[in-house]
Design a protein around this motif. Structure first.
Motif, PDB file in Angstrom:
ATOM      1  N   LEU A  58     -27.321 -59.757  59.207  1.00  0.00           N
ATOM      2  CA  LEU A  58     -28.368 -59.450  60.117  1.00  0.00           C
ATOM      3  C   LEU A  58     -28.060 -60.377  61.367  1.00  0.00           C
ATOM      4  O   LEU A  58     -28.702 -59.987  62.577  1.00  0.00           O
ATOM      5  N   THR A  59     -27.994 -61.658  61.197  1.00  0.00           N
ATOM      6  CA  THR A  59     -27.563 -62.627  62.451  1.00  0.00           C
ATOM      7  C   THR A  59     -26.611 -62.319  63.368  1.00  0.00           C
ATOM      8  O   THR A  59     -26.970 -61.900  64.653  1.00  0.00           O
ATOM      9  N   VAL A  60     -25.564 -61.540  62.920  1.00  0.00           N
ATOM     10  CA  VAL A  60     -24.559 -61.047  63.520  1.00  0.00           C
ATOM     11  C   VAL A  60     -25.003 -59.749  64.382  1.00  0.00           C
ATOM     12  O   VAL A  60     -24.761 -59.621  65.585  1.00  0.00           O
ATOM     13  N   VAL A  61     -25.562 -58.882  63.510  1.00  0.00           N
ATOM     14  CA  VAL A  61     -25.965 -57.556  64.113  1.00  0.00           C
ATOM     15  C   VAL A  61     -27.071 -57.658  65.163  1.00  0.00           C
ATOM     16  O   VAL A  61     -27.044 -57.103  66.254  1.00  0.00           O
ATOM     17  N   TYR A  62     -28.106 -58.717  64.911  1.00  0.00           N
ATOM     18  CA  TYR A  62     -29.128 -58.838  65.959  1.00  0.00           C
ATOM     19  C   TYR A  62     -28.976 -59.859  67.269  1.00  0.00           C
ATOM     20  O   TYR A  62     -29.372 -59.674  67.997  1.00  0.00           O
ATOM     21  N   ALA A  63     -28.035 -60.915  66.711  1.00  0.00           N
ATOM     22  CA  ALA A  63     -28.084 -61.962  67.751  1.00  0.00           C
ATOM     23  C   ALA A  63     -27.110 -61.443  68.999  1.00  0.00           C
ATOM     24  O   ALA A  63     -27.280 -61.913  69.946  1.00  0.00           O
ATOM     25  N   VAL A  64     -26.226 -60.759  68.571  1.00  0.00           N
ATOM     26  CA  VAL A  64     -25.195 -60.209  69.589  1.00  0.00           C
ATOM     27  C   VAL A  64     -25.772 -59.368  70.725  1.00  0.00           C
ATOM     28  O   VAL A  64     -25.652 -59.585  71.992  1.00  0.00           O
ATOM     29  N   PRO A  65     -26.746 -58.332  70.383  1.00  0.00           N
ATOM     30  CA  PRO A  65     -27.460 -57.651  71.474  1.00  0.00           C
ATOM     31  C   PRO A  65     -28.581 -58.836  72.242  1.00  0.00           C
ATOM     32  O   PRO A  65     -28.647 -58.563  73.255  1.00  0.00           O
ATOM     33  N   ILE A  66     -28.953 -59.533  71.380  1.00  0.00           N
ATOM     34  CA  ILE A  66     -30.042 -60.288  72.153  1.00  0.00           C
ATOM     35  C   ILE A  66     -29.255 -61.495  73.280  1.00  0.00           C
ATOM     36  O   ILE A  66     -29.746 -61.511  74.451  1.00  0.00           O
ATOM     37  N   GLY A  67     -27.833 -61.953  72.902  1.00  0.00           N
ATOM     38  CA  GLY A  67     -27.147 -62.521  73.923  1.00  0.00           C
ATOM     39  C   GLY A  67     -26.640 -61.524  74.824  1.00  0.00           C
ATOM     40  O   GLY A  67     -26.452 -61.991  75.979  1.00  0.00           O
ATOM     41  N   GLY A  68     -26.260 -60.251  74.640  1.00  0.00           N
ATOM     42  CA  GLY A  68     -25.914 -59.219  75.456  1.00  0.00           C
ATOM     43  C   GLY A  68     -26.809 -59.179  76.691  1.00  0.00           C
ATOM     44  O   GLY A  68     -26.824 -58.517  77.899  1.00  0.00           O
ATOM     45  N   ILE A  69     -28.130 -59.386  76.269  1.00  0.00           N
ATOM     46  CA  ILE A  69     -29.219 -59.001  77.382  1.00  0.00           C
ATOM     47  C   ILE A  69     -29.194 -60.180  78.557  1.00  0.00           C
ATOM     48  O   ILE A  69     -29.338 -59.844  79.617  1.00  0.00           O
ATOM     49  N   SER A  70     -28.702 -61.249  78.370  1.00  0.00           N
ATOM     50  CA  SER A  70     -28.445 -62.390  79.052  1.00  0.00           C
ATOM     51  C   SER A  70     -27.837 -62.057  80.384  1.00  0.00           C
ATOM     52  O   SER A  70     -28.195 -62.512  81.490  1.00  0.00           O
ATOM     53  N   THR A  71     -26.581 -61.638  80.289  1.00  0.00           N
ATOM     54  CA  THR A  71     -26.008 -61.297  81.694  1.00  0.00           C
ATOM     55  C   THR A  71     -25.770 -59.895  81.768  1.00  0.00           C
ATOM     56  O   THR A  71     -25.972 -58.860  80.843  1.00  0.00           O
ATOM     57  N   LEU A  72     -25.316 -59.626  82.879  1.00  0.00           N
ATOM     58  CA  LEU A  72     -25.546 -58.039  83.641  1.00  0.00           C
ATOM     59  C   LEU A  72     -24.358 -57.270  82.958  1.00  0.00           C
ATOM     60  O   LEU A  72     -24.620 -55.943  82.496  1.00  0.00           O
ATOM     61  N   THR A  73     -23.259 -57.794  82.534  1.00  0.00           N
ATOM     62  CA  THR A  73     -22.193 -57.210  81.843  1.00  0.00           C
ATOM     63  C   THR A  73     -22.170 -57.217  80.530  1.00  0.00           C
ATOM     64  O   THR A  73     -21.246 -56.790  79.622  1.00  0.00           O
ATOM     65  N   GLY A  74     -23.092 -57.877  79.945  1.00  0.00           N
ATOM     66  CA  GLY A  74     -23.120 -58.059  78.453  1.00  0.00           C
ATOM     67  C   GLY A  74     -23.460 -57.070  77.608  1.00  0.00           C
ATOM     68  O   GLY A  74     -22.939 -56.920  76.370  1.00  0.00           O
ATOM     69  N   THR A  75     -24.073 -55.988  78.066  1.00  0.00           N
ATOM     70  CA  THR A  75     -24.113 -54.605  77.433  1.00  0.00           C
ATOM     71  C   THR A  75     -24.366 -53.667  78.543  1.00  0.00           C
ATOM     72  O   THR A  75     -24.531 -53.801  79.677  1.00  0.00           O
ATOM     73  N   GLY A  76     -23.695 -52.297  78.149  1.00  0.00           N
ATOM     74  CA  GLY A  76     -23.647 -51.463  79.010  1.00  0.00           C
ATOM     75  C   GLY A  76     -24.850 -50.839  79.428  1.00  0.00           C
ATOM     76  O   GLY A  76     -25.068 -50.254  80.555  1.00  0.00           O
ATOM     77  N   VAL A  77     -25.878 -50.858  78.807  1.00  0.00           N
ATOM     78  CA  VAL A  77     -27.406 -50.468  79.246  1.00  0.00           C
ATOM     79  C   VAL A  77     -28.024 -51.364  80.512  1.00  0.00           C
ATOM     80  O   VAL A  77     -28.400 -50.786  81.326  1.00  0.00           O
ATOM     81  N   ASN A  78     -27.370 -52.663  80.423  1.00  0.00           N
ATOM     82  CA  ASN A  78     -27.614 -53.351  81.599  1.00  0.00           C
ATOM     83  C   ASN A  78     -27.066 -52.623  82.832  1.00  0.00           C
ATOM     84  O   ASN A  78     -27.690 -52.592  84.082  1.00  0.00           O
ATOM     85  N   LEU A  79     -25.903 -52.319  82.975  1.00  0.00           N
ATOM     86  CA  LEU A  79     -25.148 -51.783  84.025  1.00  0.00           C
ATOM     87  C   LEU A  79     -25.949 -50.617  84.547  1.00  0.00           C
ATOM     88  O   LEU A  79     -25.839 -50.015  85.594  1.00  0.00           O
ATOM     89  N   ILE A  80     -26.031 -49.504  83.306  1.00  0.00           N
ATOM     90  CA  ILE A  80     -26.903 -48.330  83.577  1.00  0.00           C
ATOM     91  C   ILE A  80     -28.322 -48.436  84.334  1.00  0.00           C
ATOM     92  O   ILE A  80     -28.267 -47.815  85.386  1.00  0.00           O
TER      93      ILE A  80
END
Length: 144
Positions: free
Chosen positions: A40-62
């Motif tokens: 669960l830590t891998v699964v949830y911590a990765v998107p939490i970290g992805g929120i931090s940067t603009l290119t961390g996750t595709g939703v931010n760029l959308i």
């Protein structure tokens, strides 16, 4: 780095750690809960970290693209603007997630239950099995 790539890189580390533990049918309840917490830590911590940067996750760029088209007169969202907004949010999410994992999955006695499988001596032996160069790079971790 995109959050999916980070999850793909971290999952073998998590499964390698979990392979050191006994099979689920032979695990105590504390070890079983620890195993769930690792995944669960891998699964949830990765998107939490992805929120931090603009290119961390595709939703931010959308969101940035939608911002440009829906509010054309507004100041565009830059990397700095996004980071100063999203990093504190991600930090709060990370602290909340850490508390949830600790309260639900990691109880008193977990370290004693795991010590026979994940002791420093076991990890040091595995590190030395990787070879001389890796051992020299990481020896300071075990000597401190």
């Amino acid at each position: 780095m995109h959050n999916v790539a980070a999850a793909v890189m971290l999952m073998p580390v998590a499964t390698g750690l979990l392979q050191r533990l006994p099979p689920p049918s032979e695990q105590s309840e504390l070890v079983n809960k620890f195993s769930r917490a690792v995944v669960l830590t891998v699964v949830y911590a990765v998107p939490i970290g992805g929120i931090s940067t603009l290119t961390g996750t595709g939703v931010n760029l959308i969101l940035v693209g939608m911002w440009k088209s829906l509010v054309p007169g507004a100041k565009p969202i830059s990397f700095n603007t996004w980071f100063f907004f999203a990093f504190p949010v991600a930090f709060v999410f990370l602290i909340c997630f850490w508390c949830i994992v600790c309260f639900i999955y990691l109880r008193k006695g977990t370290s004693r239950a795991l010590s026979s499988y994940l002791s420093k001596a076991h990890l040091k032996r595995d590190l030395e099995a990787l070879g001389k160069f890796i051992t020299l790079l990481n020896l300071s971790f075990f000597t401190s």
